[in-house]
Each structure stands twice: as structure tokens, then as C-alpha cells.
Motif scaffolding. Structure first.
Motif, PDB file in Angstrom:
ATOM      1  N   ASP A 177       7.808 119.680  32.762  1.00 35.68           N
ATOM      2  CA  ASP A 177       9.054 120.447  32.751  1.00 35.68           C
ATOM      3  C   ASP A 177       9.171 121.452  33.890  1.00 35.68           C
ATOM      4  OD1 ASP A 177      10.280 119.501  30.237  1.00 35.68           O
ATOM      5  OD2 ASP A 177       8.497 120.375  29.306  1.00 35.68           O
ATOM      6  N   PHE A 178       8.047 121.872  34.462  1.00 36.32           N
ATOM      7  CA  PHE A 178       8.059 122.947  35.458  1.00 36.32           C
ATOM      8  C   PHE A 178       7.170 122.628  36.652  1.00 36.32           C
ATOM      9  CE2 PHE A 178       9.042 125.030  31.453  1.00 36.32           C
ATOM     10  CZ  PHE A 178      10.048 125.912  31.797  1.00 36.32           C
ATOM     11  N   ALA A 179       7.565 123.135  37.809  1.00 37.63           N
ATOM     12  CA  ALA A 179       6.703 123.139  38.994  1.00 37.63           C
ATOM     13  C   ALA A 179       6.163 124.563  39.117  1.00 37.63           C
ATOM     14  CB  ALA A 179       7.489 122.758  40.233  1.00 37.63           C
ATOM     15  N   ILE A 180       4.858 124.706  39.126  1.00 37.56           N
ATOM     16  CA  ILE A 180       4.197 126.003  39.233  1.00 37.56           C
ATOM     17  C   ILE A 180       3.463 126.025  40.571  1.00 37.56           C
ATOM     18  CG2 ILE A 180       2.541 127.581  38.167  1.00 37.56           C
ATOM     19  CD1 ILE A 180       4.963 126.858  36.391  1.00 37.56           C
ATOM     20  N   THR A 181       3.801 127.005  41.420  1.00 42.54           N
ATOM     21  CA  THR A 181       3.182 127.096  42.741  1.00 42.54           C
ATOM     22  C   THR A 181       2.631 128.499  42.951  1.00 42.54           C
ATOM     23  OG1 THR A 181       4.875 125.557  43.548  1.00 42.54           O
ATOM     24  CG2 THR A 181       3.545 126.700  45.206  1.00 42.54           C
ATOM     25  N   ASP A 182       1.334 128.573  43.215  1.00 40.18           N
ATOM     26  CA  ASP A 182       0.694 129.866  43.498  1.00 40.18           C
ATOM     27  C   ASP A 182       0.967 130.233  44.957  1.00 40.18           C
ATOM     28  OD1 ASP A 182      -0.911 132.074  43.862  1.00 40.18           O
ATOM     29  OD2 ASP A 182      -2.682 131.196  42.902  1.00 40.18           O
ATOM     30  N   LEU A 183       1.728 131.317  45.154  1.00 40.78           N
ATOM     31  CA  LEU A 183       2.108 131.778  46.498  1.00 40.78           C
ATOM     32  C   LEU A 183       1.344 133.031  46.922  1.00 40.78           C
ATOM     33  CD1 LEU A 183       5.986 131.465  46.092  1.00 40.78           C
ATOM     34  CD2 LEU A 183       4.423 129.781  47.063  1.00 40.78           C
ATOM     35  N   SER A 184       0.319 133.388  46.172  1.00 41.95           N
ATOM     36  CA  SER A 184      -0.369 134.663  46.370  1.00 41.95           C
ATOM     37  C   SER A 184      -0.853 134.884  47.797  1.00 41.95           C
ATOM     38  CB  SER A 184      -1.567 134.771  45.422  1.00 41.95           C
ATOM     39  OG  SER A 184      -1.147 134.643  44.090  1.00 41.95           O
ATOM     40  N   HIS A 185      -1.325 133.840  48.458  1.00 43.97           N
ATOM     41  CA  HIS A 185      -1.889 134.002  49.794  1.00 43.97           C
ATOM     42  C   HIS A 185      -0.900 133.639  50.894  1.00 43.97           C
ATOM     43  CE1 HIS A 185      -5.669 134.870  47.939  1.00 43.97           C
ATOM     44  NE2 HIS A 185      -5.639 133.731  47.287  1.00 43.97           N
ATOM     45  N   SER A 186       0.335 133.317  50.507  1.00 46.65           N
ATOM     46  CA  SER A 186       1.319 132.918  51.516  1.00 46.65           C
ATOM     47  C   SER A 186       2.438 133.944  51.679  1.00 46.65           C
ATOM     48  CB  SER A 186       1.918 131.558  51.149  1.00 46.65           C
ATOM     49  OG  SER A 186       2.703 131.660  49.976  1.00 46.65           O
ATOM     50  N   ARG A 187       2.258 135.131  51.098  1.00 41.77           N
ATOM     51  CA  ARG A 187       3.281 136.164  51.177  1.00 41.77           C
ATOM     52  C   ARG A 187       2.708 137.472  51.703  1.00 41.77           C
ATOM     53  NH1 ARG A 187       5.835 132.318  50.690  1.00 41.77           N
ATOM     54  NH2 ARG A 187       7.515 131.812  49.272  1.00 41.77           N
ATOM     55  N   ALA A 188       3.517 138.153  52.487  1.00 39.11           N
ATOM     56  CA  ALA A 188       3.237 139.536  52.876  1.00 39.11           C
ATOM     57  C   ALA A 188       4.092 140.398  51.958  1.00 39.11           C
ATOM     58  CB  ALA A 188       3.615 139.780  54.328  1.00 39.11           C
ATOM     59  N   VAL A 189       3.508 141.485  51.430  1.00 32.48           N
ATOM     60  CA  VAL A 189       4.202 142.338  50.465  1.00 32.48           C
ATOM     61  C   VAL A 189       4.151 143.778  50.971  1.00 32.48           C
ATOM     62  CG1 VAL A 189       4.335 143.062  48.061  1.00 32.48           C
ATOM     63  CG2 VAL A 189       3.434 140.786  48.612  1.00 32.48           C
ATOM     64  N   ILE A 190       5.341 144.384  51.106  1.00 31.67           N
ATOM     65  CA  ILE A 190       5.461 145.748  51.621  1.00 31.67           C
ATOM     66  C   ILE A 190       6.192 146.598  50.595  1.00 31.67           C
ATOM     67  CG2 ILE A 190       6.410 147.197  53.469  1.00 31.67           C
ATOM     68  CD1 ILE A 190       6.433 144.620  55.230  1.00 31.67           C
ATOM     69  N   ASP A 191       5.626 147.733  50.218  1.00 32.28           N
ATOM     70  CA  ASP A 191       6.290 148.708  49.346  1.00 32.28           C
ATOM     71  C   ASP A 191       6.842 149.836  50.211  1.00 32.28           C
ATOM     72  OD1 ASP A 191       5.551 147.262  47.138  1.00 32.28           O
ATOM     73  OD2 ASP A 191       4.364 148.840  46.206  1.00 32.28           O
ATOM     74  N   ILE A 192       8.066 150.258  49.909  1.00 32.41           N
ATOM     75  CA  ILE A 192       8.678 151.402  50.596  1.00 32.41           C
ATOM     76  C   ILE A 192       9.213 152.339  49.522  1.00 32.41           C
ATOM     77  CG2 ILE A 192      10.328 152.182  52.317  1.00 32.41           C
ATOM     78  CD1 ILE A 192      10.599 149.290  53.213  1.00 32.41           C
ATOM     79  N   GLU A 193       8.901 153.626  49.661  1.00 31.88           N
ATOM     80  CA  GLU A 193       9.320 154.614  48.671  1.00 31.88           C
ATOM     81  C   GLU A 193       9.855 155.853  49.374  1.00 31.88           C
ATOM     82  OE1 GLU A 193       7.404 157.037  44.870  1.00 31.88           O
ATOM     83  OE2 GLU A 193       6.165 155.663  46.029  1.00 31.88           O
TER      84      GLU A 193
END
Length: 195
Positions: free
Chosen positions: A105-121
Motif C-alpha cells: 500500500d505504501f512506498a517508504i523511502t529513508d531520506l535521512s542522508h540525502s537532505r540538508a536541514v537548516i533551522d532559523i530562529e
């Protein structure tokens, strides 16, 4: 083998831009978020499973535009029709997702190592985002998310808080440094501190 962060070559601690005499939320804070589980969940068109029956870490999948379901550890961002981006500090949650969302029913893809994540506050977060994106950030509310462009770089914005403003930006790892340079260049006017 250790993980090399997407922004390891460009993100350095310190204060930059017009930071003098600025304190608290008037000084933007920019940081790279690491060690997150990032999973894309897509329901197949021929699936008959009602999404309301899916419960991941106490959260329901909602097929409502801009919606974010969240708790202390996990956020599920609506990414498109029957398409979600799950972000969690619980790295072992991937096993639960795989057992709950059957591969028929679902496609599950681990993207943990393929993303850059930036927090701005800080108080000027929306002003920084307006400099490079066509989206009207005045309409974006706490616990909502969008997909847009920033200086022609595709990114996802997760609006974490509005007092003070705090957003989390996701982009492909290969565009991470370009997005980071664009964001920090736009933030120079307001002054920022890298954490």
C-alpha cells in the motif's frame, strides 16, 4: 565510518552581518540540524487503506494541504496528495513505519542522508525567507509546511514556532551549501549567529 554533515564545509560558529547591539530574538540564530530520521511516505493510488487508520508514533496521517501532525519527537509534514515527510529524533522509528505501512500500500523511502536541514530562529525569519522565495510567508502559520523555491533551489519549509519565529528548511543534500549561502547572505542585513 562516520557521517559527514551536509554543511560541514560552510557552517562555522560565530556572529556575522549586522549583529552588533542585537540581543535575544532580534539576532537570528542559524543552525544545522543533524541526526534526524527523515522518511518519505507515499500511498499508492490503488491502495484502499484509509489513511485515518495509520498511526505512527501516536500521530495520524492527514491528507490536508500545509498540515503538520506533531508531538515532542516526531513531525509529519503533508508533502502532496497521499505523500508525507516524517521527521523524527527517534531513529528506530523506521522499523515501526515499515511494519505499519505495508509495502503493498505504501512506498517508504529513508531520506535521512540525502537532505540538508537548516533551522532559523528569530524575529526576522520571514524577512529572510521573503528575499528568495515567491511564497507569501505572512500567510504561513505555526505547524504548517510548504514546498517552494529559494533562489531557484527547491526546499521544504516547516514552520515550527511563531513566538519567536522558527522554521526548519529541508533541501537535497547536493543543494545544501547553495541554500545555506543564500540564506546566510539574506540574513546579513539583520545579523545572525551560527550555532
Amino acid at each position: 565510518m562516520s557521517l559527514i554533515s551536509a554543511l560541514a564545509n560552510v557552517h562555522h560558529q560565530g556572529q556575522f552581518g549586522d549583529f552588533e547591539d542585537k540581543k535575544g530574538d532580534d539576532l537570528l540564530k542559524i543552525s544545522e540540524k543533524k541526526n534526524l530520521l527523515i522518511v518519505q511516505i507515499v500511498q499508492f493510488k490503488n491502495s484502499n487503506i484509509p489513511i485515518e487508520s495509520i498511526d505512527i508514533d501516536g500521530l495520524k496521517l492527514k491528507d490536508t494541504p500545509l498540515n503538520v501532525s506533531f508531538n515532542d519527537n516526531t513531525r509529519i509534514l503533508w508533502n502532496g496528495p497521499k505523500n508525507w515527510l516524517l521527521v523524527s529524533s527517534k531513529k528506530d522509528l523506521i522499523n515501526d513505519i515499515s511494519s505499519i505501512c505495508k509495502e503493498i500500500d505504501f512506498a517508504i523511502t529513508d531520506l535521512s542522508h540525502s537532505r540538508a536541514v537548516i533551522d532559523i530562529e528569530g524575529n526576522y525569519v520571514t524577512e529572510v525567507l521573503k528575499k528568495g522565495s515567491p511564497f507569501n510567508f505572512d500567510e504561513l502559520k505555526k505547524n504548517s509546511s510548504i514546498n517552494s523555491l529559494y533562489n531557484n533551489i527547491a526546499f521544504t519549509v516547516d514552520f515550527l514556532n511563531d513566538k519567536p519565529f522558527k522554521v526548519r528548511l529541508f533541501t537535497l543534500r547536493s543543494f545544501g551549501e547553495s541554500l545555506y549561502h543564500s540564506i546566510t547572505d539574506a540574513a546579513l542585513e539583520f545579523g545572525y549567529e551560527n550555532k
